[in-house]
Design a protein around this motif. Sequence first.
Motif, PDB file in Angstrom:
ATOM      1  N   ALA A 190       0.827  -1.207   0.000  1.00  0.00           N
ATOM      2  CA  ALA A 190       0.000   0.000   0.000  1.00  0.00           C
ATOM      3  C   ALA A 190       0.859   1.254   0.000  1.00  0.00           C
ATOM      4  N   VAL A 222       0.855   4.274  -2.871  1.00  0.00           N
ATOM      5  CA  VAL A 222       0.386   5.647  -2.646  1.00  0.00           C
ATOM      6  C   VAL A 222       1.512   6.659  -2.770  1.00  0.00           C
ATOM      7  N   VAL A 231      -1.157  10.436  -4.025  1.00  0.00           N
ATOM      8  CA  VAL A 231      -2.246  10.235  -3.070  1.00  0.00           C
ATOM      9  C   VAL A 231      -1.690  10.036  -1.662  1.00  0.00           C
ATOM     10  N   GLY A 232      -0.429   9.638  -1.573  1.00  0.00           N
ATOM     11  CA  GLY A 232       0.190   9.478  -0.260  1.00  0.00           C
ATOM     12  C   GLY A 232       0.408  10.777   0.478  1.00  0.00           C
ATOM     13  N   VAL A 262      -5.193   9.397   3.587  1.00  0.00           N
ATOM     14  CA  VAL A 262      -4.406   8.250   3.143  1.00  0.00           C
ATOM     15  C   VAL A 262      -3.255   7.998   4.104  1.00  0.00           C
ATOM     16  N   GLN A 263      -2.594   9.067   4.534  1.00  0.00           N
ATOM     17  CA  GLN A 263      -1.484   8.911   5.470  1.00  0.00           C
ATOM     18  C   GLN A 263      -1.929   8.255   6.775  1.00  0.00           C
ATOM     19  N   LYS A 288      -4.487   6.227   7.198  1.00  0.00           N
ATOM     20  CA  LYS A 288      -4.753   4.806   6.942  1.00  0.00           C
ATOM     21  C   LYS A 288      -3.448   4.014   6.948  1.00  0.00           C
ATOM     22  N   ALA A 289      -2.441   4.535   6.234  1.00  0.00           N
ATOM     23  CA  ALA A 289      -1.170   3.839   6.155  1.00  0.00           C
ATOM     24  C   ALA A 289      -0.500   3.753   7.528  1.00  0.00           C
ATOM     25  N   GLU A 306      -7.370  -2.941   4.181  1.00  0.00           N
ATOM     26  CA  GLU A 306      -6.933  -1.556   4.028  1.00  0.00           C
ATOM     27  C   GLU A 306      -5.998  -1.405   2.838  1.00  0.00           C
ATOM     28  N   THR A 352      -8.235  -0.974  -0.076  1.00  0.00           N
ATOM     29  CA  THR A 352      -8.864   0.350  -0.138  1.00  0.00           C
ATOM     30  C   THR A 352      -7.870   1.421  -0.560  1.00  0.00           C
ATOM     31  N   LEU A 353      -6.596   1.277  -0.180  1.00  0.00           N
ATOM     32  CA  LEU A 353      -5.595   2.262  -0.593  1.00  0.00           C
ATOM     33  C   LEU A 353      -5.177   2.064  -2.050  1.00  0.00           C
TER      34      LEU A 353
END
Length: 735
Positions: free
Chosen positions: A235, A239, A249-250, A255-256, A258-259, A308, A311-312
């Motif tokens: 992931a 990203v 997107v990262g 997003v950050q 989630k990661a 996850e 999703t990412l």
Amino acid sequence: MALSLLEDHRDLAEAVAAFAARNSAVADTRANFTRYAAGEQPDSWKALVSQGLHAVHLPEEYGGDGAGLAELAVVVEQLGMTLYPGSYVPTVITGGVLAAGSGSAAATMLGELGNGATGAVCSGSLVAERSAAGWTVSGTADPALGLPGADVVLVQARSSEGALWFRLTPAATAVVEVEDGIDLTRSIGTLTLTEHQVSAAEIVDGLSPHRVELIVNTVYAAEASGLAGWALRTAVEYVKTRVQFGSPVGSFQAVQHKAAMMLVRSEIACAAAWDAARSEEHDVDQQTLVSAQAALAALPIGIENALECVTLLGGVGFTWEHDAHLYWRRALSIAAVVGAEERWAHTLGERSADAVRDFSFVDPDMLPELRAEVRRVFADVELLPDDGTTDASWAPAKGSARRARFAEAKLVAPHYREPYGLGAGPQEQAVIAHEFAIRGWAQPSTVIGEWVLPTILEHGNAEQQDRFVDPTLRADIIWCQLFSEPGAGSDLAGLSTKARKVDGGWVISGQKVWNSGAHEADWGVCLARTDADAPKHRGLSYFLVDMTSAGIDVRPLKQSTGKSEFNEVFLDDVFVPDECLVAEPGQGWKLAATTLSNERLSMGSHLHHGSSEQFRQVIADGSHDCSREDAVEGLGRSISRELALSAMNLRGVSARLAGQEPGAEISVSKVYNALAQREGSRDLLRLLGPRAAVVDPRANYGIDHIGLPSILFGGGTVEIQLNVIAQRVLGLPRS
């Protein structure tokens, strides 16, 4: 995130990773789904056997390396990261279980496994009854991974005399049905026995339920850790390069976060598997705790991280062609065969009633001279009068002879350099901490001074060090921190408090807020802007402020709990002499952000909100508005959170003792500690019902829950901490 900490374990992990890179291409796996479902092994099986990876944990007399669960877990995790196909994991579980047994049947099967045979373990609704020839067994077992095609099948059945373990001999009375498994990369099947005869020669003796459970749960937890780690890396790599709206997107905060949470979960899974593996040398009570923890904490994380990851990745991750769903499928499969999450939560809760996980790790004979000196200090302290400094905290109490003795012996902050500390490295710190722990004593703390003194020692001048360090260690000086402001909370660099230069010093004006202990502090560390024209991170300076100075007004802040644990501080033209500026003007941000390599080791964990002690109290007094089973399940989840924190902290300490620098576990522990208290407090309220609506001074669970923001905001909000993890640990781009 890898299980391997010790050098030989890291070497083993590297060797396995290299083997997997050569022999575990997912494209080849995809081309052989049908073969694997039928129970065939990958073409690389012979190569795996030739390298001994199938027998790393088997006794040497059966062709193994004689290693333990810790080494096996390292191998399993690495192969899990590459989705190694076939029956490797069911086979090593079979070998591990048989190695714990005895008898000729066990020896024969171990010999076959050592020579490269595959194996599987079956259990479930199988019932054994005594017969003239031995035993008659009937029933249907639970679906078992690796059963179709297995050369060696070990079966467990229930009898009136206890568990019966035996080797399955092919017969018309034994039928293996190949199931359509959710994991496309290994076989799964169901065993049905109909009056199947088992002779004495087929019986495996000496297998204890807790040992079997530990092996099964540890191995699958290690695989879940590998799956979770792959999902995280996949992931994050995606990203970092995927561009949307003109940016990677990262760089988007959602997003950050989630990661970053994927990293938090990965560390928890890794710590749970690691702790279970190392418990092989511990007693039965310890093993049953960590076995349940491995199932409860690690297995669901494989699923969560895989989801996850999808999703990412977005739409591409939801396609058949992307490998993410194959990892997801395996995570679902192994979590299912280990058993229901709720059952393991209840099991951990029940087991925790009579046992507490022992996270001590220091050899009691290590550094005997240091231990003897520490014990002499303890003997002195015990003879001193009770002056308000108790063994429950040893926190500052002014004028305390007990505290002064600890400071004189340099045990308040033994990691500080001479002459303020002992210059204790990780090993010495661990021994000192162990001496405190075996007496049930907390180590001394300077509270806010824990952050202040390292900065003075690193950046202050000799006069500042002489003036402030020793008195703080003796608790003659109590500190507060004047950083946050009404308009600059988490955005600390956006503060507006100003300091202007005057003859002999500086004059500070502004407002600070959420200052714990300011009403009783002697000194405060204050960030103020000294250069309005410089970029906001470069125009700050770091001051030491006498809290009795003219122009300081400390006002208590009444929180939503009704308590006043924090303050707001108004500074109206407060004069600070030049000698109380630390380092040079404009270096305040650097000083505020300093994290020293010799910081105090963090050992153990404590959750104030939603702690296991609170769950135990609710169960003990019967005040839960639900079944006892539900309350015990809540206790189990609370225990799981505490075990996760303690295991992560211990991994960090162990890495330091092995000569490694602190890793992501420090940041992860900060985030998870806050989230664990939030979850625990809410879980506790779910059990209480009407009692939570009443203010009870004996056990005020409702008000305790309302006090959560002090944890969720303190030291930077969880969201800010997630930003730090995403950008500084995972390397995601800033927006």
